[in-house]
Design an enzyme around this catalytic site. Structure first.
Site, PDB file in Angstrom:
ATOM      1  N   GLU A 209     -41.378  92.349  68.227  1.00  0.00           N
ATOM      2  CA  GLU A 209     -40.729  91.153  68.085  1.00  0.00           C
ATOM      3  C   GLU A 209     -39.367  91.508  67.261  1.00  0.00           C
ATOM      4  O   GLU A 209     -39.336  91.264  66.185  1.00  0.00           O
ATOM      5  CB  GLU A 209     -41.477  90.021  67.622  1.00  0.00           C
ATOM      6  CG  GLU A 209     -42.709  89.791  68.321  1.00  0.00           C
ATOM      7  CD  GLU A 209     -42.328  89.179  69.669  1.00  0.00           C
ATOM      8  OE1 GLU A 209     -41.345  88.892  70.142  1.00  0.00           O
ATOM      9  OE2 GLU A 209     -43.144  89.446  70.774  1.00  0.00           O
ATOM     10  N   CYS A 243     -34.279  84.587  63.768  1.00  0.00           N
ATOM     11  CA  CYS A 243     -34.030  85.759  64.770  1.00  0.00           C
ATOM     12  C   CYS A 243     -33.632  85.162  65.965  1.00  0.00           C
ATOM     13  O   CYS A 243     -32.768  85.730  66.790  1.00  0.00           O
ATOM     14  CB  CYS A 243     -35.367  86.544  65.198  1.00  0.00           C
ATOM     15  SG  CYS A 243     -36.578  85.464  65.573  1.00  0.00           S
TER      16      CYS A 243
END
Length: 472
Positions: A209, A243
């Protein structure tokens, strides 16, 4: 580092004992995880405030409450998701029954980042436990208070189902030398490559991720004031250290000018005239990242904000008008800077996005159906959201993950269960009648005709053979 091998060995021993496989054990771990977050909410909130300056409400929404909801969603649906799924059996194998079932992988390593040090460690853990695995957790050393809190409370509440290994690069390196059945990593591209290389030595499957530059496109058909407030919220939450935060905004110049004014208003509404005095605004995680963000801002054109204090690591929400070649457009910002980039229209915006690495998320603020369709059909991204940034993480049924340089694999809800499970194929064929006699050697003209039908190349005998198998 002497703690690494024993932690992995304990996790392996518990998994090999068979304790983790029953549904009751899995549900109990999810309940214990939720109980830990409820009973130790204050301690975790204080740790997050210490590490990142997070307001307790933001910690509840994006970390503590997020994981609680994820665990509850898994707990509610787990039994149904684990039911074997029947699979049709072709004529060549009948009579028989076939099905798939989700089986645990074994021992999972979860390496967490510093920006959401609780959520991004415990949400994957919930999926790993739901799937019947044990886990070894490596919290980020850049969030030491949260790491210490996790190391204190997880052993008490999860009773060996999850081992916590604190430390920095040496401990992470030692962990990656161990044999795991899955590695789940959240972080940056450079570290991801290290993880992937280490995993290759053991042929260990990996979920990565990552991040990258998540763009937002805004056109004149949207409500600019509402769009600005949502974009400001998504960009400057956690002081921009998210993010999936909008990394830059693409719009025509006639949209950027009023949008900039609305963004300035929105920043004031969210964090006041002086964000340094706002309890709702976070801080940069450490001096190194503070210096990096300052260099990006100073290397571009600031049109709003830019205030900073190195001692407290406060960096005000900042709007930029970058020039071609500015460093801020060449890397993931991961801080409270928001570049406003002019384009001729949606076609140029799509071209710019496609010329870069595939983003973790793409945000489109437009009420025009053609524009929405164009972005949906002509771009590739981990997620595509219309009129809102970051909120897709709060939908438990949506998979969260990147594509290309923004990551591989996905999780949340049932997708977590599948990430941390092996879908095993099972076939059961009775020994009587042994219909395989029809295709065993020695071969004959009659068996050749049967093989022709079973391979789908013949039609005449298919129905008759089916009737024969069903009668038997």
């Amino acid at each position: 580092m002497h703690t690494v091998a024993p932690a992995v060995a304990r996790a392996r021993e518990l998994y090999n004992s068979g304790t983790t496989r029953p549904l009751a054990w899995r549900l109990e771990q999810l309940r214990s995880l939720r109980r830990m977050l409820a009973e130790r909410r204050t301690e975790f909130a204080e740790a997050l405030e210490s590490d990142l300056g997070k307001h307790a409400t933001e910690s509840l929404l994006t970390e503590i409450g997020f994981v609680t909801a994820e665990a509850a969603h898994l707990e509610k649906n787990l039994e149904g998701w684990l039911r074997p799924r029947p699979v049709p059996v072709p004529l060549a194998v009948q009579p028989a029954k076939a099905w798939t079932e989700l089986t645990p992988l074994g021992v999972v390593l979860v390496i967490g980042p510093w920006n959401y040090p609780l959520q991004l460690l415990l949400a994957p853990l919930a999926g790993a436990l739901a799937a019947g695995n044990t886990a070894v957790l490596k919290p980020s050393e850049h969030a030491p208070a949260t790491s210490a809190a996790l190391a204190r409370w997880i052993p008490e509440y999860l009773g060996g189902a999850a081992e916590v290994v604190q430390g920095g690069i040496p401990e992470t390196t030692a962990l990656l030398e161990q044999q795991f059945d899955h590695i789940f990593f959240t972080g940056g591209e450079a570290a991801a490559k290290v993880v992937l290389r280490a995993a290759a030595e053991h042929l260990t499957p990996v979920t990565l991720e990552l991040g990258g530059k998540s763009p937002a496109y805004v056109d004149s058909t949207t409500d600019l004031a509402r769009a600005a407030k949502r974009l400001a919220w998504g960009r400057f939450m956690n002081a921009g250290q998210t993010c999936v935060a909008p990394d830059y905004i693409l719009a025509t110049e006639d949209v950027l000018v009023p949008l900039e004014r609305e963004l300035v208003k929105a920043i004031g509404e969210l964090f006041g005239a002086d964000s340094a005095r706002s309890g709702s605004y976070g801080r940069i995680v450490d001096d190194r990242h503070f210096a990096r963000i300052a260099a990006l801002a100073d290397g571009s054109t600031v049109v709003h904000g830019g205030g900073r204090d190195a001692a407290s690591r406060h960096f005000a929400p900042t709007l930029l008008r970058p020039a071609p070649g500015d460093a801020v457009m060449g890397e993931e910002i991961f801080g409270p800077l928001l570049p406003l980039v002019p384009v001729a229209g949606r076609d140029e915006a799509i071209q710019m996005i496609n010329d870069g690495a595939k983003p973790l998320a793409l945000y489109v603020f437009s009420n025009d159906a053609g524009t929405r369709k164009a972005f949906a059909e002509e771009t590739s991204s981990g997620a595509l959201c219309f009129d809102v940034p970051a909120a897709h993480l709060m939908v438990p049924g949506l998979p969260f993950g990147g594509v290309g340089g923004s990551g591989m694999g996905a999780y949340h809800g049932e997708h977590s269960l599948r990430t941390f499970s092996h879908e095993r194929s099972t076939l059961a064929k009775p020994t009587r009648p042994d219909t395989l006699e029809l295709i065993y050697p020695p071969y004959s003209p009659a068996k050749h005709r049967i093989a022709t039908v079973l391979s789908g190349m013949g039609t005449g005998l298919r129905a008759r053979l089916g009737n024969v198998f069903r009668r038997r």
